[in-house]
Design a protein around this motif. Structure first.
Motif, mmCIF file in Angstrom:
data_model
loop_
_atom_site.group_PDB
_atom_site.id
_atom_site.type_symbol
_atom_site.label_atom_id
_atom_site.label_comp_id
_atom_site.label_asym_id
_atom_site.label_seq_id
_atom_site.Cartn_x
_atom_site.Cartn_y
_atom_site.Cartn_z
ATOM 1 N N THR A 1 -55.627 -8.977 6.235
ATOM 2 C CA THR A 1 -55.463 -9.461 4.874
ATOM 3 C C THR A 1 -53.972 -9.659 4.627
ATOM 4 O OG1 THR A 1 -57.414 -8.242 4.124
ATOM 5 C CG2 THR A 1 -55.874 -8.952 2.428
ATOM 6 N N ALA A 2 -53.624 -10.784 4.035
ATOM 7 C CA ALA A 2 -52.224 -11.046 3.694
ATOM 8 C C ALA A 2 -51.746 -9.969 2.717
ATOM 9 C CB ALA A 2 -52.092 -12.427 3.072
ATOM 10 N N GLY B 1 -56.079 -5.276 -1.717
ATOM 11 C CA GLY B 1 -56.639 -4.638 -2.897
ATOM 12 C C GLY B 1 -57.532 -5.552 -3.717
ATOM 13 N N ARG B 2 -57.798 -6.762 -3.224
ATOM 14 C CA ARG B 2 -58.626 -7.724 -3.955
ATOM 15 C C ARG B 2 -60.018 -7.873 -3.357
ATOM 16 N NH1 ARG B 2 -56.015 -13.270 -4.650
ATOM 17 N NH2 ARG B 2 -57.986 -13.485 -5.757
ATOM 18 N N THR C 1 -63.388 -6.958 2.600
ATOM 19 C CA THR C 1 -64.828 -6.733 2.423
ATOM 20 C C THR C 1 -65.579 -8.056 2.475
ATOM 21 O OG1 THR C 1 -64.499 -4.711 1.165
ATOM 22 C CG2 THR C 1 -66.585 -5.864 0.822
ATOM 23 N N LEU C 2 -65.077 -9.086 1.810
ATOM 24 C CA LEU C 2 -65.733 -10.401 1.847
ATOM 25 C C LEU C 2 -65.793 -10.950 3.272
ATOM 26 C CD1 LEU C 2 -64.176 -12.144 -1.292
ATOM 27 C CD2 LEU C 2 -66.541 -11.392 -1.004
ATOM 28 N N ILE D 1 -54.694 -21.231 -0.608
ATOM 29 C CA ILE D 1 -53.752 -20.191 -0.167
ATOM 30 C C ILE D 1 -54.476 -19.193 0.729
ATOM 31 C CG2 ILE D 1 -52.257 -18.311 -0.938
ATOM 32 C CD1 ILE D 1 -51.803 -20.010 -3.505
ATOM 33 N N LEU D 2 -53.898 -18.943 1.900
ATOM 34 C CA LEU D 2 -54.478 -18.023 2.873
ATOM 35 C C LEU D 2 -54.412 -16.584 2.358
ATOM 36 C CD1 LEU D 2 -55.608 -17.536 5.745
ATOM 37 C CD2 LEU D 2 -53.227 -17.367 6.517
ATOM 38 N N LEU D 3 -55.592 -15.928 2.326
ATOM 39 C CA LEU D 3 -55.679 -14.531 1.891
ATOM 40 C C LEU D 3 -55.962 -13.582 3.044
ATOM 41 C CD1 LEU D 3 -57.870 -14.989 -1.317
ATOM 42 C CD2 LEU D 3 -55.370 -15.011 -1.129
ATOM 43 N N GLY D 4 -56.652 -14.077 4.072
ATOM 44 C CA GLY D 4 -56.998 -13.205 5.190
ATOM 45 C C GLY D 4 -57.757 -13.957 6.260
ATOM 46 N N CYS D 5 -58.054 -13.231 7.347
ATOM 47 C CA CYS D 5 -58.777 -13.843 8.456
ATOM 48 C C CYS D 5 -59.599 -12.797 9.196
ATOM 49 C CB CYS D 5 -57.817 -14.532 9.423
ATOM 50 S SG CYS D 5 -56.636 -13.426 10.231
#
Length: 156
Positions: free
Chosen positions: A80-81, A86-87, A91-92, A57-61
């Motif tokens: 971020t999706a 907030g997860r 930052t990652l 599942i896509l969380l961000g890019c």
């Protein structure tokens, strides 16, 4: 577990996230101050594009663009999706892209973001990770709707 890997900006779920990103940029900033790239521009050979996914599942890019000046790169298309905010996804992604820029030998990583309140979380994120305001870079010009930031990349 969240995995960050190079990806195709034209992939359907990524394309949808980038379209949402562009729509928000145009809803928040005057058109002449929107510097976000669409999926086709992010496919350029000067750009490396990553996504963060969990169980597919896509969380961000986010992306890294090589600039014309030697030793310089630009952070692009951090998003971020909504359901993943907030997860720590941003930052990652940011840490991954900074490490990649450093590993590739870039001396400076720069970015442009907005001045509106909408962009305050992004500005705080970048400042927290050592970015400081700077003058416009590359082809950017002074713009009251833009904040330019940079991070020197000394080898570790």
């Amino acid at each position: 577990m969240i995995r960050i890997e190079t990806d195709d900006p034209a992939r359907p779920d990524v394309h949808a996230l980038l379209s949402e990103h562009l729509a928000d940029m145009f809803a928040t900033s005057p058109a002449e101050s929107v510097h976000a790239l669409d999926h086709s521009a992010l496919s350029h050979e000067s750009i490396t594009f990553w996504t963060a996914r969990e169980n597919g599942i896509l969380l961000g890019c986010g992306a890294l663009k090589v600039l014309g000046a030697p030793g310089e790169a630009e952070l692009k298309s951090m998003r971020t999706a909504a359901e993943a905010r907030g997860r720590g996804v941003a930052t990652l992604l940011l840490k991954h892209i900074v490490a990649e820029a450093r590993n590739r030998g870039f001396e400076r990583l720069a970015l442009e973001t907005g001045t509106e309140d909408y962009f305050a979380p992004a500005r705080r994120l970048y400042a927290k990770h050592g970015f400081t305001e700077c003058a416009p870079f590359a082809d950017y010009t002074l713009d009251p709707n833009s904040v330019f930031m940079e991070l020197p990349l000394q080898p570790k």
